[in-house]
Design a protein around this motif. Structure first.
Motif, mmCIF file in Angstrom:
data_model
loop_
_atom_site.group_PDB
_atom_site.id
_atom_site.type_symbol
_atom_site.label_atom_id
_atom_site.label_comp_id
_atom_site.label_asym_id
_atom_site.label_seq_id
_atom_site.Cartn_x
_atom_site.Cartn_y
_atom_site.Cartn_z
ATOM 1 N N GLY A 103 -60.368 77.932 47.461
ATOM 2 C CA GLY A 103 -59.100 78.243 48.113
ATOM 3 C C GLY A 103 -57.925 78.361 47.168
ATOM 4 N N ILE A 104 -58.194 78.758 45.926
ATOM 5 C CA ILE A 104 -57.118 78.916 44.941
ATOM 6 C C ILE A 104 -56.606 80.344 45.012
ATOM 7 C CG2 ILE A 104 -56.548 78.905 42.485
ATOM 8 C CD1 ILE A 104 -58.715 76.739 42.161
ATOM 9 N N ASP A 105 -55.428 80.522 45.601
ATOM 10 C CA ASP A 105 -54.871 81.864 45.722
ATOM 11 C C ASP A 105 -53.594 82.037 44.917
ATOM 12 O OD1 ASP A 105 -53.185 80.299 47.212
ATOM 13 O OD2 ASP A 105 -53.670 81.221 49.135
ATOM 14 N N GLU A 106 -53.203 81.015 44.168
ATOM 15 C CA GLU A 106 -52.036 81.099 43.291
ATOM 16 C C GLU A 106 -52.522 81.396 41.873
ATOM 17 O OE1 GLU A 106 -50.671 76.926 42.027
ATOM 18 O OE2 GLU A 106 -51.945 76.564 43.782
ATOM 19 N N PRO A 107 -51.724 82.035 41.046
ATOM 20 C CA PRO A 107 -52.136 82.245 39.656
ATOM 21 C C PRO A 107 -52.117 80.913 38.896
ATOM 22 C CG PRO A 107 -50.447 83.828 40.306
ATOM 23 C CD PRO A 107 -50.493 82.769 41.364
ATOM 24 N N PRO A 108 -53.261 80.429 38.426
ATOM 25 C CA PRO A 108 -53.287 79.161 37.699
ATOM 26 C C PRO A 108 -52.980 79.352 36.214
ATOM 27 C CG PRO A 108 -55.494 79.982 37.925
ATOM 28 C CD PRO A 108 -54.603 80.972 38.628
ATOM 29 N N TRP A 109 -52.735 78.252 35.534
ATOM 30 C CA TRP A 109 -52.692 78.200 34.079
ATOM 31 C C TRP A 109 -54.089 77.854 33.608
ATOM 32 C CZ3 TRP A 109 -48.048 79.011 31.377
ATOM 33 C CH2 TRP A 109 -46.903 79.114 32.174
ATOM 34 N N LEU A 110 -54.620 78.625 32.676
ATOM 35 C CA LEU A 110 -55.962 78.375 32.164
ATOM 36 C C LEU A 110 -55.869 77.683 30.813
ATOM 37 C CD1 LEU A 110 -57.799 81.739 32.989
ATOM 38 C CD2 LEU A 110 -57.493 79.710 34.434
#
Length: 266
Positions: A103-110
């Motif tokens: 459910g990750i729909d935001e741009p994450p930091w990798l």
């Protein structure tokens, strides 16, 4: 690593695989999400407490996971041989369905180390609007002689010492983790592997960190990123080998927190 490990099911390589993952500070719903991508022999457990320390210092949320073939995730099939594009496939075929499943729909930091750093770069190049920024530690963008030489040493060590037993503490199948990584890096066609041209598509902020004494690559790796991606922030750490988060953890934490905080405020 403390916390409750969970599993997500995704379809990959024409079968269902389970992916081991751990969430950090999920209650910080408004905080930036940092996704940790491990090295070629890494897993959730092998990060130890570093992800928690980083997230605590920055007030971040975290997601730590073991790629298929590693940790407690589904091991490789006995006859499953990874090809030259194995990092591309992880970036293009594993990360998107994993993010969907969680459910990750935001741009994450990798936040990626070694092979994980390369996978982070490839993901950002293919999906430039789906990532907030990158922190890459000792990533590979092409194959160097020094890298192959040390991976040959690792092969001999695996065959002649208790390394399989020690890796077995962190992986359901040490053979799956080790040979999936080692054989492809020593496969002669892999010497031509090079992702420099793909880096031109990266549009997000990038912090690239490498130890001056990295035994698996020269500083041309992160300097090469800077030649393709405008505005890259480089950090070359003295008295540091291939794992900056182990050799210089506080410097990496401080730099990462500052980098993410400033880029979010910009």
């Amino acid at each position: 690593m403390s916390g409750e490990t969970q599993w997500a099911a995704i379809r990959w390589r024409e079968r269902e695989v389970r992916v081991e993952y751990l969430r950090i500070a999920a209650e910080r719903t408004d905080a930036p999400l940092v996704v940790f991508l491990h090295e070629g022999l890494g897993s959730v457990a092998m990060w130890k407490d570093f992800p928690q320390r980083l997230c605590q210092a920055g007030g971040f949320r975290g997601l730590v996971f073991s790629r298929p073939g590693y940790g407690r995730s589904t091991p490789r099939d006995a006859d499953e041989v990874w090809d030259v594009d194995f990092m591309h496939r992880q970036a293009h075929e594993v990360l998107p369905p994993l993010f969907d499943a969680l459910g990750i729909d935001e741009p994450p930091w990798l936040f990626g180390h070694s092979d994980g750093g390369s996978i982070a770069l490839l993901y950002a190049a293919r999906f430039p609007q789906r990532v907030a920024g990158l922190v890459v530690l000792a990533p590979h963008i092409f194959v160097e002689d020094v890298t192959v030489a040390h991976i040959e040493v690792a092969r001999d060590t695996y065959l002649t010492t208790d390394l399989p037993t020690r890796l077995g503490r962190y992986h359901d199948s040490a053979d799956s983790a080790f040979w999936g990584w080692n054989r492809i890096w020593l496969h002669p066609p892999f010497r031509q592997w090079n992702i420099e041209a793909e880096l031109d598509a990266i549009a997000c902020p990038v912090l690239a960190i490498q130890g001056v004494d990295d035994e698996y690559g020269t500083l041309q790796q992160i300097r090469g990123i800077a030649s393709h991606v405008p505005g890259v922030q480089l950090m070359e750490l003295p008295d540091c080998a291939h794992s900056p988060h182990k050799d210089q953890p506080q410097q990496v934490i401080d730099a990462t927190v500052s980098f993410i905080t400033k880029r979010r405020q910009a």
